[in-house]
Write an enzyme that holds these catalytic residues in place. Structure first.
Site, PDB file in Angstrom:
ATOM      1  N   HIS A   9      86.885 -39.221  14.946  1.00  9.24           N
ATOM      2  CA  HIS A   9      86.515 -40.682  14.890  1.00  9.24           C
ATOM      3  C   HIS A   9      85.340 -40.837  15.801  1.00  9.24           C
ATOM      4  CE1 HIS A   9      90.250 -41.169  12.817  1.00  9.24           C
ATOM      5  NE2 HIS A   9      90.751 -40.353  13.574  1.00  9.24           N
ATOM      6  N   GLU A  23      91.646 -43.770  20.056  1.00 15.46           N
ATOM      7  CA  GLU A  23      91.752 -42.308  19.840  1.00 15.46           C
ATOM      8  C   GLU A  23      90.363 -41.610  19.852  1.00 15.46           C
ATOM      9  OE1 GLU A  23      92.989 -41.433  15.624  1.00 15.46           O
ATOM     10  OE2 GLU A  23      92.688 -39.308  15.908  1.00 15.46           O
ATOM     11  N   HIS A  78      92.356 -34.461  17.343  1.00 15.85           N
ATOM     12  CA  HIS A  78      92.799 -35.906  16.740  1.00 15.85           C
ATOM     13  C   HIS A  78      94.453 -36.301  17.662  1.00 15.85           C
ATOM     14  CE1 HIS A  78      90.470 -37.014  13.050  1.00 15.85           C
ATOM     15  NE2 HIS A  78      90.116 -35.424  13.374  1.00 15.85           N
ATOM     16  N   GLU A 145      96.819 -32.477  16.331  1.00 13.92           N
ATOM     17  CA  GLU A 145      97.343 -34.096  16.450  1.00 13.92           C
ATOM     18  C   GLU A 145      98.125 -33.983  17.573  1.00 13.92           C
ATOM     19  OE1 GLU A 145      96.416 -36.659  14.834  1.00 13.92           O
ATOM     20  OE2 GLU A 145      96.319 -36.382  12.832  1.00 13.92           O
TER      21      GLU A 145
HETATM   22 ZN   LIG Z   1      92.463 -39.140  13.701  1.00 16.09          ZN
END
Ligand SMILES: [Zn+2]
Length: 228
Positions: A9, A23, A78, A145
């Site tokens: 992002h 995030e 992420h 993640e």
């Molecule tokens: Zn993400």
């Protein structure tokens, strides 16, 4: 060896947002910690990040950067959302090389082990998905993640020491995968000749027997002892 770090992002896409966390800011921090750790501890590599600051990038731009540079490894960082808990990693769900699987294994284990030093962390597993950055990159590529921003996991993501440790674990994983050489540790410096030394004396006796008794006591307690 060329390493490219993809901060998930950025810019006008904050990614998942909850509990006062964004995030894009967390992925920025984790990657910066990873890059500093590699720089300090290993040699024989170059590294780049897809965004140095808060730029907005498409997924294809990120993959293209890695391909155009000829990176040897692509790591996309992420934070999860959806009120779950735990850590998971992804590789592309089409044809992937055994090198890609090896990269996922080493990263997954290194990061999960490190996270568990901070408490119970659920292992959600080594997964496969059709994510653009994984599909479009030509080198071994893994997406991590790192816990859930919108669950009780957030307490870890609010802890700077945790983010640092997770970044460093990413770096160690990549270093192991690429077989990077560790920098020699800096040896303790010679004392400059004009440095003062302070001695501690614990007793002075006319009778040598008393000195020996005290010396014996000290030795039992683990102190190196001399009688002068
Ligand atoms: Zn993400």
């Amino acid at each position: 060896m060329k390493i490219i770090w993809d901060k998930g992002h950025g810019g006008n896409d904050p990614g998942a947002v909850a509990n006062g966390l964004q995030e894009k800011q967390l992925t920025h921090k984790i990657v910066e910690y990873a890059m500093s750790y590699l720089e300090e501890n290993y040699t024989g590599f170059e590294q780049r990040t897809t965004r140095t600051g808060d730029q907005t990038l498409t997924l294809s731009q990120r993959a293209k950067m890695a391909n155009d540079w000829g990176a040897d490894v692509f790591i996309s960082v992420h934070i999860n959302a959806g009120k779950g808990t735990g850590f998971e990693t992804y590789v592309y769900n089409g044809g992937v090389s055994s090198r890609t699987v090896a990269l996922q294994n080493v990263l997954h284990n290194e990061i999960l082990t490190t996270m568990r030093q901070f408490g119970n962390i659920t292992d959600r597993g080594k997964k496969r998905a059709n994510y653009a950055v994984l599909r479009e990159t030509k080198m071994p590529a893994v997406l991590t993640e790192n816990l859930f921003i919108d669950s009780n996991d957030a307490k870890h993501l609010q802890n700077e020491a945790f983010l640092k440790a997770v970044g460093e674990a990413h770096a160690r994983g990549v270093a192991k995968f690429l077989g990077l050489r560790e920098k020699p540790k800096v040896q303790s410096q010679q004392k400059p000749s004009d440095e003062k030394l302070y001695h501690v004396q614990v007793g002075a006796f006319r009778d040598r027997k008393n000195a020996e008794r005290l010396a014996e006591d000290l030795q039992k307690k683990g102190y190196p002892t001399i009688i002068v």
